[in-house]
Design a protein around this motif. Structure first.
Motif, PDB file in Angstrom:
ATOM      1  N   ILE A 162       0.840  -1.202   0.000  1.00 26.48           N
ATOM      2  CA  ILE A 162       0.000   0.000   0.000  1.00 26.48           C
ATOM      3  C   ILE A 162       0.872   1.246   0.000  1.00 26.48           C
ATOM      4  CG2 ILE A 162      -1.684   1.329   1.335  1.00 26.48           C
ATOM      5  CD1 ILE A 162      -2.774  -1.353   2.344  1.00 26.48           C
ATOM      6  N   GLY A 163       1.939   1.209   0.774  1.00 22.76           N
ATOM      7  CA  GLY A 163       2.860   2.341   0.833  1.00 22.76           C
ATOM      8  C   GLY A 163       4.013   2.208  -0.129  1.00 22.76           C
ATOM      9  N   PHE A 164       3.790   1.538  -1.259  1.00 21.71           N
ATOM     10  CA  PHE A 164       4.878   1.308  -2.213  1.00 21.71           C
ATOM     11  C   PHE A 164       5.484   2.624  -2.678  1.00 21.71           C
ATOM     12  CE2 PHE A 164       6.500   0.594  -6.512  1.00 21.71           C
ATOM     13  CZ  PHE A 164       7.350  -0.478  -6.282  1.00 21.71           C
ATOM     14  N   TRP A 165       4.631   3.605  -2.991  1.00 18.06           N
ATOM     15  CA  TRP A 165       5.117   4.945  -3.341  1.00 18.06           C
ATOM     16  C   TRP A 165       5.149   5.779  -2.064  1.00 18.06           C
ATOM     17  CZ3 TRP A 165       1.215   4.252  -7.748  1.00 18.06           C
ATOM     18  CH2 TRP A 165       1.852   3.662  -8.845  1.00 18.06           C
ATOM     19  N   PHE A 166       6.032   5.423  -1.166  1.00 16.54           N
ATOM     20  CA  PHE A 166       6.025   5.962   0.193  1.00 16.54           C
ATOM     21  C   PHE A 166       6.435   7.426   0.262  1.00 16.54           C
ATOM     22  CE2 PHE A 166      10.000   3.775  -0.676  1.00 16.54           C
ATOM     23  CZ  PHE A 166      10.945   4.733  -0.409  1.00 16.54           C
ATOM     24  N   THR A 167       7.050   7.961  -0.801  1.00 18.45           N
ATOM     25  CA  THR A 167       7.418   9.374  -0.780  1.00 18.45           C
ATOM     26  C   THR A 167       6.203  10.277  -0.990  1.00 18.45           C
ATOM     27  OG1 THR A 167       7.969   9.257  -3.138  1.00 18.45           O
ATOM     28  CG2 THR A 167       9.761   8.945  -1.563  1.00 18.45           C
ATOM     29  N   ARG A 168       5.099   9.711  -1.419  1.00 16.98           N
ATOM     30  CA  ARG A 168       3.855  10.475  -1.492  1.00 16.98           C
ATOM     31  C   ARG A 168       3.197  10.446  -0.118  1.00 16.98           C
ATOM     32  NH1 ARG A 168       0.635   7.320  -5.596  1.00 16.98           N
ATOM     33  NH2 ARG A 168      -1.036   8.464  -4.567  1.00 16.98           N
ATOM     34  N   PRO A 169       2.953  11.592   0.494  1.00 13.52           N
ATOM     35  CA  PRO A 169       2.377  11.607   1.846  1.00 13.52           C
ATOM     36  C   PRO A 169       1.056  10.855   1.949  1.00 13.52           C
ATOM     37  CG  PRO A 169       3.193  13.787   1.245  1.00 13.52           C
ATOM     38  CD  PRO A 169       3.277  12.952   0.013  1.00 13.52           C
ATOM     39  N   VAL A 170       0.239  10.918   0.894  1.00  7.01           N
ATOM     40  CA  VAL A 170      -1.056  10.235   0.941  1.00  7.01           C
ATOM     41  C   VAL A 170      -0.862   8.725   1.039  1.00  7.01           C
ATOM     42  CG1 VAL A 170      -3.217   9.859  -0.291  1.00  7.01           C
ATOM     43  CG2 VAL A 170      -2.135  12.089  -0.365  1.00  7.01           C
ATOM     44  N   ALA A 171       0.089   8.187   0.273  1.00  3.16           N
ATOM     45  CA  ALA A 171       0.351   6.746   0.327  1.00  3.16           C
ATOM     46  C   ALA A 171       0.943   6.342   1.673  1.00  3.16           C
ATOM     47  CB  ALA A 171       1.299   6.358  -0.810  1.00  3.16           C
ATOM     48  N   ALA A 172       1.813   7.173   2.211  1.00  2.00           N
ATOM     49  CA  ALA A 172       2.400   6.867   3.528  1.00  2.00           C
ATOM     50  C   ALA A 172       1.324   6.824   4.605  1.00  2.00           C
ATOM     51  CB  ALA A 172       3.465   7.908   3.865  1.00  2.00           C
ATOM     52  N   LYS A 173       0.398   7.780   4.562  1.00  2.00           N
ATOM     53  CA  LYS A 173      -0.690   7.788   5.540  1.00  2.00           C
ATOM     54  C   LYS A 173      -1.621   6.594   5.340  1.00  2.00           C
ATOM     55  CE  LYS A 173      -0.761  12.812   6.185  1.00  2.00           C
ATOM     56  NZ  LYS A 173      -1.548  14.059   6.004  1.00  2.00           N
ATOM     57  N   ALA A 174      -1.831   6.206   4.090  1.00  2.00           N
ATOM     58  CA  ALA A 174      -2.737   5.091   3.805  1.00  2.00           C
ATOM     59  C   ALA A 174      -2.196   3.781   4.360  1.00  2.00           C
ATOM     60  CB  ALA A 174      -2.953   4.971   2.296  1.00  2.00           C
ATOM     61  N   CYS A 175      -0.902   3.529   4.182  1.00  2.00           N
ATOM     62  CA  CYS A 175      -0.346   2.271   4.699  1.00  2.00           C
ATOM     63  C   CYS A 175      -0.312   2.277   6.219  1.00  2.00           C
ATOM     64  CB  CYS A 175       1.037   2.017   4.108  1.00  2.00           C
ATOM     65  SG  CYS A 175       2.337   3.148   4.633  1.00  2.00           S
ATOM     66  N   GLN A 176      -0.082   3.435   6.829  1.00  2.00           N
ATOM     67  CA  GLN A 176      -0.141   3.513   8.284  1.00  2.00           C
ATOM     68  C   GLN A 176      -1.558   3.264   8.798  1.00  2.00           C
ATOM     69  OE1 GLN A 176       1.459   7.339   9.307  1.00  2.00           O
ATOM     70  NE2 GLN A 176       3.457   6.907   8.399  1.00  2.00           N
ATOM     71  N   LYS A 177      -2.539   3.810   8.092  1.00  2.00           N
ATOM     72  CA  LYS A 177      -3.930   3.602   8.482  1.00  2.00           C
ATOM     73  C   LYS A 177      -4.310   2.133   8.382  1.00  2.00           C
ATOM     74  CE  LYS A 177      -8.536   5.528   7.531  1.00  2.00           C
ATOM     75  NZ  LYS A 177      -9.278   6.494   6.693  1.00  2.00           N
ATOM     76  N   ALA A 178      -3.898   1.486   7.296  1.00  5.66           N
ATOM     77  CA  ALA A 178      -4.175   0.059   7.134  1.00  5.66           C
ATOM     78  C   ALA A 178      -3.487  -0.759   8.221  1.00  5.66           C
ATOM     79  CB  ALA A 178      -3.720  -0.408   5.751  1.00  5.66           C
ATOM     80  N   PHE A 179      -2.256  -0.400   8.536  1.00  3.08           N
ATOM     81  CA  PHE A 179      -1.499  -1.137   9.541  1.00  3.08           C
ATOM     82  C   PHE A 179      -2.156  -1.019  10.917  1.00  3.08           C
ATOM     83  CE2 PHE A 179       1.901  -1.549  12.674  1.00  3.08           C
ATOM     84  CZ  PHE A 179       2.495  -2.730  12.284  1.00  3.08           C
ATOM     85  N   VAL A 180      -2.504   0.189  11.317  1.00  3.24           N
ATOM     86  CA  VAL A 180      -3.091   0.402  12.644  1.00  3.24           C
ATOM     87  C   VAL A 180      -4.462  -0.261  12.745  1.00  3.24           C
ATOM     88  CG1 VAL A 180      -3.976   2.155  14.223  1.00  3.24           C
ATOM     89  CG2 VAL A 180      -1.796   2.522  13.063  1.00  3.24           C
ATOM     90  N   THR A 181      -5.289  -0.094  11.712  1.00  2.00           N
ATOM     91  CA  THR A 181      -6.624  -0.687  11.742  1.00  2.00           C
ATOM     92  C   THR A 181      -6.559  -2.202  11.832  1.00  2.00           C
ATOM     93  OG1 THR A 181      -7.428   1.148  10.375  1.00  2.00           O
ATOM     94  CG2 THR A 181      -8.844  -0.772  10.568  1.00  2.00           C
ATOM     95  N   ASN A 182      -5.667  -2.806  11.067  1.00  2.00           N
ATOM     96  CA  ASN A 182      -5.541  -4.259  11.116  1.00  2.00           C
ATOM     97  C   ASN A 182      -4.935  -4.744  12.418  1.00  2.00           C
ATOM     98  OD1 ASN A 182      -6.171  -5.922   8.446  1.00  2.00           O
ATOM     99  ND2 ASN A 182      -5.514  -3.868   7.838  1.00  2.00           N
ATOM    100  N   ARG A 183      -4.117  -3.892  13.070  1.00  2.00           N
ATOM    101  CA  ARG A 183      -3.570  -4.316  14.359  1.00  2.00           C
ATOM    102  C   ARG A 183      -4.666  -4.433  15.421  1.00  2.00           C
ATOM    103  NH1 ARG A 183      -0.565  -4.637  11.188  1.00  2.00           N
ATOM    104  NH2 ARG A 183      -1.413  -6.717  11.353  1.00  2.00           N
ATOM    105  N   VAL A 184      -5.699  -3.615  15.292  1.00  3.80           N
ATOM    106  CA  VAL A 184      -6.824  -3.717  16.222  1.00  3.80           C
ATOM    107  C   VAL A 184      -7.469  -5.094  16.105  1.00  3.80           C
ATOM    108  CG1 VAL A 184      -9.092  -2.794  16.820  1.00  3.80           C
ATOM    109  CG2 VAL A 184      -7.243  -1.231  16.187  1.00  3.80           C
TER     110      VAL A 184
END
Length: 741
Positions: A162-184
């Motif tokens: 999801i954060g493959f294009w991690f230099t784009r702030p939107v992609a970085a936030k998206a992978c963090q959101k997916a990671f945190v939500t799935n950790r729940v």
């Protein structure tokens, strides 16, 4: 046959050498590894093809013999505790293995061209191969601990992709959101696993099911505790399969490359939650109320996903909410006990949705040649329209996928969705009404996506390129070099060639450039894409390369014919029922699936009528809207009508705002959870510094002042000592006097 099963352990580990060798090559021989990068794509496809052939061989044997094979070996042995690892080959495993490998191979072939100009080409294929290993390991696991290990590996791969294009702030936030939500959800899954181990003393599926059923039969368990553990197990599936309320990560996950969306977030990873519930169905089915809870979450997700897809402008985000809704159908079927229908819809939806995502990728790919890699433009359906004559193959494939998802016969999803809808009437009339209504909504929003993307005339977006508008085109740089704006006056061909020489295009620059028609004419030859062997340049979108179209054409075949596997003409030729017989027997279900064709046709006419009504509404609202450029102000049909609005207009706006703003669920989480947690952290920080640390710090400070006072008293003068002595005596005498007066 026994010998074939003994070598089934290679299924999850065969794709693993590719990411290992790519990582080692980039570390030791980076130049040679990058120069031979197409070789790694070939190896990824080859190894996954071997796994696919092996999985198909196992499936054929299971259809013929209805056998289940399990092999385990001890890993940790300590007194009464024994942790075993192994693999389980049964119909559910074979279905998922074939699904993962077939879709995975097609996506890898597609990705070779789609990612060919990306600097992260090798990294992409390393991640994809590692994901294939993790997902195959998950579906072949023989116990809960092993499932949890691969479950987390799948989560890591999802985070990276999801954060493959991690230099784009939107992609970085998206992978963090997916990671945190799935950790729940994963935390709940871990607690549920430990809870059932406490109850049964085993992680192995067979032992776990047998021991737990005996405890239930003898009434030797605390049903409150058991229900809590079951809900915690189900929480992992809620997060991974994007069920309400942990669905918020899935639409943002579309920030990754489109092939990732096709493989992970449509066909395989989000299906992991469905797989987990199906695997643990013998456990859930004997627990009171848990099946009702599963079906309730499913029906909420079905309706919520459909309503949130109604007004989305991003083509991939609209498909993401569609995925969420269809996963809700599968979860609803599992909650109703319709095991066969759920897995049937899992298969048909996977191929149809993979076709839609790869089709959307072809659209985005053609749009990128015009606007550069700018997702807000190349994925925005508002800026599309009139693509039919430019990309006809993509258009026809997308139309077939759309019709399949709408439930139009004889395409794949019709057969599976119709089973779920019919079973819902027997389970709950209220659930059935919602499920059937959502089928109409599905037809509406899917044809909305199709009409906005392909039908009508060229809108203002393309008129900019034909010179009919003076509006400048702003684009993210395709060349990876930041500089000043490019205009017709200061642009030179030598500058372009120099930029081309310095490196491949980079998609990570946030710099915008002004580009006019003359500049576009010079750039176009470098961006031309072959269309069935004919290379051409054009100011308009045109068809993708053959390596991207080939997987789309194969998925069309799956969409057309895979649904016929589950048609129960009679018990002797119902391949799907034969395939699932052992699993159905685990659920104590009758495997006789004879069909009343009169009832089937009557129900089919009803479901197709609802879908046709949704399609008609979509045509009515959106076909005229894109008939001309002058109607561009009516883009979303639910658009606000001005200050004088009647009651129906207010309802339209309310529906539009609800859908476009994601049901305000993300805003709720952002306001009450994210901000609330920050406020709580600030209060905790204040309490820790001012109260917890403040008390000992205050005592130390007081000791310092007291010491200073005492130090000043001890000056060595007898007169001072006598003064303080008589002062203290006088004070004590006065106190004593007043207390005894």
């Amino acid at each position: 046959m026994e010998q074939t099963y003994q070598y089934a352990w290679i299924i999850p580990f065969l794709p693993l050498p590719v990411p290992m060798l790519i990582g080692l090559g980039l570390l030791l021989f980076p130049t040679a590894t990058k120069s031979l990068r197409r070789m790694w794509a070939f190896q990824s496809i080859l190894l996954l093809s071997i796994v696919m052939i092996f999985s198909m061989n196992l499936s054929i044997q299971q259809i013929n013999s209805s056998s289940v094979y399990q092999y385990v070996w001890s890993w940790i042995i300590n007194n009464d505790f024994s942790l075993e690892f192994g693999y389980l080959i049964d119909p559910l495993t074979s279905i998922m293995s074939i699904l993962i490998t077939t879709v995975g191979i097609l996506v890898l072939i597609y990705s070779d061209n789609y990612m060919s100009h990306d600097d992260g080409y090798l990294r992409f294929f390393a991640y994809m191969s590692f994901f294939s290993t993790s997902m195959l390991g998950l579906v072949t696991s023989s116990n809960l601990i092993q499932i949890y290990i691969f479950w987390e590996l799948v989560g890591i791969c999802s985070y990276l992709l999801i954060g493959f294009w991690f230099t784009r702030p939107v992609a970085a936030k998206a992978c963090q959101k997916a990671f945190v939500t799935n950790r729940v959800g994963d935390f709940g899954l871990l607690l549920g696993i430990l809870g059932f181990y406490w109850i049964t003393g085993s992680f192995e599926f067979r032992d776990l099911f047998q021991i737990f059923n005996n405890l239930i039969s003898n009434n030797e368990v605390n049903f409150v505790f058991v229900t809590l553990c079951a809900v915690l197990l189900f929480a992992g599936a809620i997060a991974k399969s994007a069920q309400f309320p942990l669905h918020v990560w899935l639409p943002d996950a579309m920030e990754g490359p489109t092939p990732i969306s096709a493989l992970i977030h449509a066909a395989t990873m989000v299906a992991a939650g469905i797989f987990l519930v199906a695997r643990l169905m013998p456990l859930f089915i004997v627990i009171p109320h848990i099946m009702n809870f599963i079906s309730l979450i499913g029906i909420i997700t079905v309706f919520l996903g459909a309503t949130l897809a109604l007004a989305q402008k991003d083509i991939k985000r609209g498909l993401a909410y569609s995925t969420m809704s269809q996963l809700g159908y599968m979860m609803l079927a599992l909650g109703m006990g319709s095991y066969r229908s759920a897995l049937f819809h899992l298969i048909t939806h996977a191929y149809s949705k993979a076709l839609l995502f790869l089709g959307s990728g072809s659209v985005i790919h053609s749009m990128e040649t015009l606007v550069g890699y700018c997702p807000k433009k190349s994925q925005n359906m508002v800026l599309m329209g009139g693509l039919t004559k430019h990309i006809p193959i993509t258009k026809n494939s997308f139309l077939l996928g759309t019709l399949s998802l709408c439930g139009i016969p004889p395409l794949a999803c019709f057969w599976s969705k119709d089973e779920i809808l019919n079973d819902s009437w027997l389970y709950s009339p209220s659930f059935a009404i919602i499920a059937w209504s959502t089928a109409g909504l599905t037809a509406f929003y899917m044809f909305r996506i199709y009409l906005l993307t392909f039908e009508g005339h060229l809108n203002v977006h393309f008129q900019n390129y034909s010179g009919k508008s003076n509006t400048p085109l702003y684009s993210i740089s395709l060349w990876g070099k930041e500089g000043s704006k490019i205009s017709n006056k200061n642009f030179r061909l030598g500058t372009l060639l120099k930029m081309k020489k310095n490196g491949r295009p980079s998609f990570f620059s946030n710099k915008v450039y002004k580009m006019d028609e003359n500049v576009r004419n010079l750039i176009q030859p470098f961006l031309s894409i072959p269309n069935f062997g004919n290379t051409k340049t054009s100011l308009y979108p045109y068809e993708s390369d053959n390596t991207m179209l080939f997987p789309i054409l194969i998925l069309i075949l799956f969409t057309l014919f895979v649904g016929f596997l589950g048609i129960p003409f009679n018990q002797d030729v119902d391949i799907l029922t034969k395939w699932l017989t052992p699993s159905i027997n685990l659920l104590h279900k009758n495997s006789n699936n004879s069909i009343d064709w009169y009832e089937f046709c009557k129900d089919a006419v009803f479901s197709v009528s609802i879908a046709s009504f949704g399609i008609f509404i979509a045509f009515f609202l959106y076909k005229p809207v894109y008939s001309s450029f002058q109607n561009l102000d009516l883009i979303n049909s639910f658009v606000k009508m001005g200050p004088k609005r009647n009651f129906s207009d207010k309802i339209k706006n309310a529906i539009y705002d609800w859908s476009y703003n994601r049901g305000y669920i993300d805003a709720f989480y952002g306001t009450f959870l994210t901000v609330g947690m920050r406020k709580l952290a600030e209060f905790t920080h204040f309490f820790d510094r001012r109260i917890i640390d403040g008390i000992p710090n205050g005592v130390g400070l007081m000791s310092f002042f007291v010491a200073e006072v005492i130090k000043s008293v001890g000056g060595g003068r007898i007169s001072s000592y006598l003064f303080f002595y008589f002062s203290y005596v006088s004070i004590f005498l006065l106190i004593y006097y007043f207390l005894n007066f």
